[in-house]
Design a protein around this motif. Structure first.
Motif, short mmCIF file in Angstrom:
data_model
loop_
_atom_site.label_atom_id
_atom_site.label_comp_id
_atom_site.label_asym_id
_atom_site.label_seq_id
_atom_site.Cartn_x
_atom_site.Cartn_y
_atom_site.Cartn_z
N VAL A 1 -3.81 0.54 -2.99
CA VAL A 1 -3.12 -0.74 -3.05
C VAL A 1 -2.39 -0.83 -4.39
O VAL A 1 -2.95 -0.46 -5.43
CB VAL A 1 -4.12 -1.91 -2.92
N LEU B 1 -8.97 -6.11 1.50
CA LEU B 1 -7.95 -5.37 0.76
C LEU B 1 -8.56 -4.15 0.07
O LEU B 1 -7.92 -3.10 -0.03
CB LEU B 1 -7.29 -6.27 -0.28
N PRO C 1 -7.04 0.72 1.86
CA PRO C 1 -6.59 2.11 1.64
C PRO C 1 -7.39 3.13 2.44
O PRO C 1 -6.82 4.09 2.98
CB PRO C 1 -6.80 2.29 0.13
N VAL D 1 0.86 -1.18 0.00
CA VAL D 1 0.00 0.00 0.00
C VAL D 1 0.90 1.23 0.00
O VAL D 1 1.92 1.28 0.69
CB VAL D 1 -0.92 0.02 1.23
#
Length: 440
Positions: A338, A387, A391, A328
């Motif tokens: 990512v 995932l 962020p 990241v």
């Protein structure tokens, strides 16, 4: 969700009156083995009834005093207290469990003289959500009868205390069947644990100090009482001034995994440094080398190589993955994303390379984060969903200083601990971000 009310934990069923509150201070008080809760400076915060009975003292004479005020050095093994104090200080500093024993510490007998007593001592850290040690639980197990009956070898004494006859073996076998650590193998277990911790400490070394970069690392084990596993991090500087950072995850989180991890980390570090290979080539060469040396280790790995700064302070980044979760990047403006990549095989499955090398860049104020899957894997959610969310979770921590980011991320994503080990590496490019934040 349970609510905490002054040390009394109330469960949702309390509302219906089905189950009353759990008073954990009362639970602590009735536990059979002597126990004390100490602050990191070794001030005694609490002591259970068993400990107070053992030393024949009221709580008012113990609580609020330093450990050495209550347990001064005395008797034939005066160094025992020094070893315990050093252990307590290490546990408070490192957050790692330690076991000591058997060791001798005599107590006053009914007639006023000293009575021979042998103990196994366990010191356990109490961690807050950010992984900081807030207290140490000190537990002492009286093994005098086992030492006398079972012929246990005592470290530093060079003798045994009795014949290992059938009766003694029966005592030990019963202790083992009951799950007790109080047996003739306690010293062997302690030595093995120390060797395991020494192995991991030799691998999980502090990152280098590099002008213009802030590198921070964290490791949180899945099993706190073991504190060894297959996750690792690494960071080192090449002769040309570029920096390589690595995170990896060998299958398993036990002593065997830690040993495989140590071998694989050493091979990758040697290959990347000695051959000056880029991340993808380093992974491919490491796999071939490990296979040739007979190192049986299945592992996911992410490697990133950060270049030296250009005229604007921008640094080129090359990175590659062997089946690992993607890095990241958090930019200086607080946005995060990512770094997507094509799937590549993990090390050790025999599929070979070549793996793909990816490129990005870091400007002053940007941060690169590498981590293992323990940070994002959940039993009740797909890895893809977590995932996708990651962020945003990193962006929410954008106001924090770089040296606070990893602790905050662990507290945010794994507040109650992970089902797997977690290793993290953060690389922050110093510069404009700090000046911009100060002037905002």
């Amino acid at each position: 969700m349970a609510e905490n009310d002054g040390g009394v934990v109330r469960t949702p069923s309390d509302v219906d009156g089905a189950v009353g509150p759990v008073d954990y201070h009362a639970v602590f008080s009735v536990l059979s083995a002597p126990k004390a809760v100490l602050a990191p400076d070794l001030t005694i915060l609490d002591a259970n009834e068993s400990l107070l009975r053992t030393i024949d003292a009221p709580a008012s004479a113990v609580v609020g005093r330093h450990y050495l005020d209550i347990f001064p050095a005395n008797g034939p093994d005066r160094s025992a207290v020094d070893r315990i104090v050093l252990s307590l200080e290490r546990v408070a500093r490192t957050g790692r469990l330690e076991m000591i024993g058997p060791h001798r510490y005599d107590l006053r007998g009914p007639g006023g003289g000293w009575a021979e007593r042998w103990w196994i001592t366990t010191n356990l850290p109490v961690l807050d959500a950010a992984g900081r040690v807030t207290a140490v639980v000190h537990r002492a197990e009286d093994v005098t009868s086992v030492v006398r009956a079972g012929g246990v070898a005592i470290p530093g004494v060079g003798r045994t205390t009795g014949p290992a006859d059938a009766t003694a073996l029966s005592v030990v076998d019963q202790a083992l069947l009951l799950g007790s650590s109080v047996d003739r193998y306690a010293d062997v277990i302690t030595r093995e644990r120390r060797a395991s911790l020494a192995l991991q400490d030799s691998v999980l070394t502090p990152p280098p100090r590099i002008p213009g970069l802030t590198i921070d690392v964290r490791y949180r084990p899945a099993v706190p009482e073991v504190h060894v596993g297959g996750d690792w991090y690494d960071a080192f500087v090449h002769p040309d001034g570029e920096t390589t950072v690595v995170v990896g995850d060998v299958t398993g989180h036990d002593v065997a995994a830690a040993a495989h991890m140590g071998h694989l980390r050493g091979v990758l570090r040697s290959v990347a440094f000695a051959t000056d290979a880029g991340p993808a080539d380093a992974l491919d060469t490491t796999e071939r080398t490990a296979e040739g040396l007979g190192l049986q280790a299945l592992s996911t790995v992410a490697v990133a190589r950060i270049g030296t700064p250009g005229l604007t302070g921008r640094r080129a980044v090359r990175w590659a993955s062997a089946g690992h979760v993607p890095p990241v990047v958090r930019r200086a403006d607080g946005t995060a994303r990512v770094l997507a990549d094509r799937p590549s095989p993990m090390l050790g499955v025999g599929l070979g390379g070549p793996r793909t090398e990816h490129r990005t860049s870091l400007d002053p104020g940007d941060t690169l984060l590498l981590y293992t899957d323990g940070l994002v894997e959940r039993r009740d959610r797909s890895l893809r969903d977590v995932l996708t969310e990651l962020p945003r979770r990193v962006e929410a921590l954008g106001d924090l200083a770089p040296d606070q980011l990893l602790d905050a991320l662990l507290a945010e994503l794994v507040p109650l601990g992970s089902q797997d080990d977690v290793a993290l590496v953060m690389v922050h490019v110093d510069g404009n971000h700090e000046r911009t934040s100060a002037g905002a």
